[in-house]
Design a protein around this motif. Structure first.
Motif, PDB file in Angstrom:
ATOM      1  N   ALA A 258      42.282 -11.989 -49.091  1.00 37.92           N
ATOM      2  CA  ALA A 258      43.404 -12.354 -49.422  1.00 37.92           C
ATOM      3  C   ALA A 258      43.794 -13.657 -48.806  1.00 37.92           C
ATOM      4  N   ALA A 259      43.357 -13.860 -47.609  1.00 34.00           N
ATOM      5  CA  ALA A 259      43.164 -15.220 -47.014  1.00 34.00           C
ATOM      6  C   ALA A 259      42.760 -16.504 -47.865  1.00 34.00           C
ATOM      7  N   LEU A 260      41.633 -16.196 -48.484  1.00 36.82           N
ATOM      8  CA  LEU A 260      40.989 -17.111 -49.387  1.00 36.82           C
ATOM      9  C   LEU A 260      41.526 -17.178 -50.760  1.00 36.82           C
ATOM     10  N   SER A 261      42.159 -16.334 -51.190  1.00 38.09           N
ATOM     11  CA  SER A 261      42.733 -16.326 -52.670  1.00 38.09           C
ATOM     12  C   SER A 261      43.976 -16.693 -52.638  1.00 38.09           C
ATOM     13  N   VAL A 262      45.013 -16.630 -51.686  1.00 39.76           N
ATOM     14  CA  VAL A 262      46.392 -16.413 -52.300  1.00 39.76           C
ATOM     15  C   VAL A 262      46.891 -17.810 -52.645  1.00 39.76           C
ATOM     16  N   ARG A 263      46.323 -18.753 -51.957  1.00 39.79           N
ATOM     17  CA  ARG A 263      46.802 -20.244 -52.316  1.00 39.79           C
ATOM     18  C   ARG A 263      46.314 -20.711 -53.689  1.00 39.79           C
ATOM     19  N   GLN A 264      45.152 -20.331 -54.225  1.00 42.48           N
ATOM     20  CA  GLN A 264      44.761 -20.659 -55.193  1.00 42.48           C
ATOM     21  C   GLN A 264      45.088 -19.991 -56.385  1.00 42.48           C
ATOM     22  N   VAL A 265      45.424 -18.729 -56.419  1.00 46.07           N
ATOM     23  CA  VAL A 265      46.223 -17.923 -57.255  1.00 46.07           C
ATOM     24  C   VAL A 265      47.660 -18.212 -57.724  1.00 46.07           C
ATOM     25  N   THR A 266      48.339 -18.573 -56.303  1.00 49.14           N
ATOM     26  CA  THR A 266      49.991 -18.741 -56.413  1.00 49.14           C
ATOM     27  C   THR A 266      50.086 -20.100 -56.263  1.00 49.14           C
ATOM     28  N   GLY A 267      49.296 -21.054 -55.911  1.00 51.43           N
ATOM     29  CA  GLY A 267      49.751 -22.366 -55.844  1.00 51.43           C
ATOM     30  C   GLY A 267      50.737 -22.733 -54.568  1.00 51.43           C
ATOM     31  N   VAL A 268      50.993 -21.543 -53.879  1.00 56.11           N
ATOM     32  CA  VAL A 268      52.005 -21.661 -52.877  1.00 56.11           C
ATOM     33  C   VAL A 268      51.395 -21.798 -51.479  1.00 56.11           C
ATOM     34  N   PRO A 269      51.925 -22.690 -50.557  1.00 62.13           N
ATOM     35  CA  PRO A 269      51.053 -22.559 -49.226  1.00 62.13           C
ATOM     36  C   PRO A 269      51.270 -21.346 -48.254  1.00 62.13           C
ATOM     37  N   VAL A 270      50.293 -21.139 -47.520  1.00 60.64           N
ATOM     38  CA  VAL A 270      50.607 -20.069 -46.643  1.00 60.64           C
ATOM     39  C   VAL A 270      51.280 -20.640 -45.480  1.00 60.64           C
ATOM     40  N   LYS A 271      52.213 -20.342 -45.024  1.00 59.69           N
ATOM     41  CA  LYS A 271      53.098 -20.912 -43.582  1.00 59.69           C
ATOM     42  C   LYS A 271      52.714 -20.247 -42.400  1.00 59.69           C
ATOM     43  N   PHE A 272      52.792 -19.124 -42.123  1.00 61.80           N
ATOM     44  CA  PHE A 272      52.321 -18.425 -41.182  1.00 61.80           C
ATOM     45  C   PHE A 272      51.650 -17.213 -41.299  1.00 61.80           C
ATOM     46  N   VAL A 273      50.745 -16.719 -40.217  1.00 61.55           N
ATOM     47  CA  VAL A 273      50.011 -15.685 -40.073  1.00 61.55           C
ATOM     48  C   VAL A 273      50.473 -14.618 -38.774  1.00 61.55           C
ATOM     49  N   GLY A 274      50.708 -13.597 -39.171  1.00 60.15           N
ATOM     50  CA  GLY A 274      50.946 -12.318 -38.465  1.00 60.15           C
ATOM     51  C   GLY A 274      49.806 -11.847 -37.781  1.00 60.15           C
ATOM     52  N   MET A 275      49.764 -11.760 -36.273  1.00 54.89           N
ATOM     53  CA  MET A 275      48.515 -11.384 -35.617  1.00 54.89           C
ATOM     54  C   MET A 275      49.079 -10.251 -34.740  1.00 54.89           C
ATOM     55  N   GLY A 276      49.014  -8.604 -34.835  1.00 57.44           N
ATOM     56  CA  GLY A 276      49.527  -7.907 -34.098  1.00 57.44           C
ATOM     57  C   GLY A 276      50.942  -7.556 -34.191  1.00 57.44           C
ATOM     58  N   GLU A 277      51.516  -6.883 -33.212  1.00 54.13           N
ATOM     59  CA  GLU A 277      52.678  -6.261 -33.214  1.00 54.13           C
ATOM     60  C   GLU A 277      53.759  -7.073 -32.286  1.00 54.13           C
ATOM     61  N   LYS A 278      53.105  -7.729 -31.487  1.00 50.49           N
ATOM     62  CA  LYS A 278      54.064  -8.393 -30.523  1.00 50.49           C
ATOM     63  C   LYS A 278      54.959  -9.582 -31.049  1.00 50.49           C
ATOM     64  N   LEU A 279      56.232  -9.844 -30.971  1.00 53.05           N
ATOM     65  CA  LEU A 279      56.998 -10.669 -31.308  1.00 53.05           C
ATOM     66  C   LEU A 279      56.484 -11.976 -31.434  1.00 53.05           C
ATOM     67  N   GLU A 280      55.815 -12.522 -30.415  1.00 50.82           N
ATOM     68  CA  GLU A 280      55.267 -13.908 -30.423  1.00 50.82           C
ATOM     69  C   GLU A 280      54.062 -14.108 -31.293  1.00 50.82           C
ATOM     70  N   ARG A 281      53.591 -13.020 -31.761  1.00 47.41           N
ATOM     71  CA  ARG A 281      52.374 -13.145 -32.632  1.00 47.41           C
ATOM     72  C   ARG A 281      52.639 -13.651 -34.109  1.00 47.41           C
ATOM     73  N   LEU A 282      53.281 -14.820 -34.205  1.00 52.27           N
ATOM     74  CA  LEU A 282      53.494 -15.453 -35.817  1.00 52.27           C
ATOM     75  C   LEU A 282      52.978 -16.961 -35.469  1.00 52.27           C
ATOM     76  N   ASP A 283      51.841 -17.012 -35.905  1.00 56.95           N
ATOM     77  CA  ASP A 283      50.977 -18.370 -35.683  1.00 56.95           C
ATOM     78  C   ASP A 283      50.977 -19.237 -36.951  1.00 56.95           C
ATOM     79  N   PRO A 284      51.082 -20.546 -36.844  1.00 57.37           N
ATOM     80  CA  PRO A 284      50.851 -21.386 -37.930  1.00 57.37           C
ATOM     81  C   PRO A 284      49.788 -21.040 -38.787  1.00 57.37           C
ATOM     82  N   PHE A 285      49.538 -21.073 -39.947  1.00 56.62           N
ATOM     83  CA  PHE A 285      48.364 -20.887 -40.744  1.00 56.62           C
ATOM     84  C   PHE A 285      47.552 -22.086 -40.405  1.00 56.62           C
TER      85      PHE A 285
END
Length: 500
Positions: A258-285
């Protein structure tokens, strides 16, 4: 993270160890393996075809650069093309100058929209914004309560209404009005999802978009669902014209399709990635860091960022001073375990250290995080004097400690023996720079001599087997020998001497 694609690409790229000029003939087998690795990682077929065409064109006939092996050149080409495939990271959010900025989150049920809503609100607070969250998911019974709980945790207001009598379009509209009344400058709409894309879902979202006119529409995409997530992103983009994608559960994504395909398929940039359940774990892509982990190159930037958040500078300075004097006991080790746990899981940390991804096989069948917790329990069951002088722990003390920690006496003995080897290594590393330490760990990892699971493997594994005393002694000698060799190599390198 990305274990499957990492192993497959490592095997595929290992086939490029050829001499001289890189030609289409001697690359054919290796490129076939790369293509297979990507397809098995659930990367979109058309994306793979375009990717392989670009890699083949760049690699075929490329002259061998002096002092750089052909396989290293291929890795560089694949590395650059994978980054190009995912597009540039774009964590920027365009805020309106007048009135509240409205951000709508959409996606399928179970993708993590509500949790992402809380994470995004926390990130906005860090940017100096004043968010308000709107509970517009009236389909999932617990969604409203979950958002209210997140609001209390973040001290962020939540607009919610009775789901039995409310209409999602009106809930969103009233939420924006409430934000204006409360002086909140950003509104996050948590909309409903479905188990699959359907006309009812899209119709509802189109009504919200038409009536509320959100300034940004983000698709929340579950990375674990692979191509299903990518196909859904394409469908949502056609209906709503997305402004970005937020990928969730990326820390559990072994394939990476999914990480490798989504930009090419949609043409839409990935903004952020969620890592784990903690609220601080939303990182810039960050494509470069993600590709580095996919190719087993680690993520030093991510490691430093995790350490920055977890490490107390004053305590770290005191630890450094103690190690410089040759002092390192089980109390110091316990403090480092606590710090490490704040930085993330053992597997996550190993993935960030270059070369350490190869150690995963050594921890196969071991719940590393549970074992680290058990080691901490053993140390916690010791007295302060026993932590300072582990060699004072005799048979009677071992039994008492084991009883308090809920383990066997031989587990306590194994921990003390392994700690001796670790203390010697830490003492040698205390004289090195941070980069030299990373190089040493990487070299030990590649050689198989440094095993973060060595202490774990002295305890009972899921198979019920134990390392014999002879096997443990062999491991210890191997680690000490390799540590001495790499330390000597680093010293000679700093002095400008020979570097065998």
């Amino acid at each position: 993270m990305f274990d499957d694609i990492q192993h497959r690409l490592s095997d595929a790229l290992g086939r490029f160890k050829v001499r001289g000029k890189l030609t289409e003939a001697n690359m054919q087998e290796g490129l076939r393996a790369v293509r297979t690795a990507l397809l098995e990682a659930d990367v979109n077929y058309e994306v793979v075809q375009r990717f392989m065409k670009r890699v083949t064109e760049k690699a075929a006939g490329q002259e061998l650069i002096k002092s750089v092996r052909p396989d290293q050149q291929i890795v560089k080409i694949v590395h650059d093309e994978l980054i190009e495939l995912m597009g540039e990271g774009d964590p920027h959010i365009r805020f309106e100058k007048a009135g509240p900025t409205v951000i709508m989150l959409c996606g399928l049920q179970g993708s993590g929209k509500t949790t992402t809503c809380g994470k995004l609100a926390r990130r906005l607070i860090g940017l100096g914004r004043k968010p308000l969250m709107v509970a517009a998911d009236l389909q999932r019974p617990a969604a409203i309560e979950q958002l209210l709980v997140l609001g209390r945790q973040l001290d962020v207001p939540v607009h919610a209404e009775d789901p039995a009598a409310a209409d999602p379009v009106e809930v969103c509209r009233k939420g924006v009005l409430e934000a204006e009344k409360l002086g909140r400058d950003t509104v996050i709409l948590d909309t409903a999802g479905r188990l699959h894309v359907d006309d009812e879902l899209m119709g509802q979202l189109k009504k919200i978009e038409k009536k509320v006119r959100p300034h940004q529409v983000y698709f929340v995409c579950d990375a674990l669902t692979g191509q299903d997530a990518v196909a859904s992103a394409g469908a949502f983009n056609e209906a709503l014209e997305l402004d970005g994608v937020i990928m969730t559960k990326l820390d559990g994504d072994a394939r990476g399709g999914a990480a490798l395909s989504v930009r090419q398929v949609t043409g839409v940039p990935v903004k952020f990635v969620g890592m784990g359940e903690k609220l601080e774990r939303l990182d810039p892509f960050d494509p470069e860091r993600i590709v580095g982990q996919m190719l087993g190159m680690g993520d030093i930037v991510g490691l430093v960022e995790a350490a920055k958040d977890a490490v107390d500078e004053d305590e770290a300075r005191r630890q450094q001073e103690r190690m410089a004097r040759g002092k390192f006991d089980l109390d110091d080790f316990r403090k480092q375990i606590v710090t490490m746990k704040k930085m993330g899981s053992v597997k996550d940390l190993m993935g960030k250290i270059p070369g350490m991804n190869q150690m995963g096989a050594m921890l196969e069948g071991v719940d590393a995080d549970a074992e680290v917790k058990r080691i901490q329990g053993i140390i916690d069951s010791m007295t302060p004097d026993e932590r300072r002088d582990p060699h004072s722990i005799d048979i009677g003390r071992r039994r008492r400690i084991a009883s308090g920690a809920g383990c066997e006496p031989q587990d306590v003995s194994g921990l003390v023996k392994q700690f001796d080897a670790m203390a010697a290594m830490v003492k040698g590393m205390s004289q090195m720079s941070m980069m030299d330490r990373v190089r040493m760990l990487s070299g030990l990892g590649k050689a198989g001599a440094f095993n973060p699971g060595a202490i774990l493997k002295t305890t009972k594994q899921s198979t019920g087997k134990r390392l014999t005393p002879k096997e443990r002694e062999k491991q210890k000698k191997l680690r000490e020998k390799e540590a001495r060799r790499i330390q000597k190599e680093l010293r000679e390198k700093r002095k400008g001497g020979p570097n065998p």
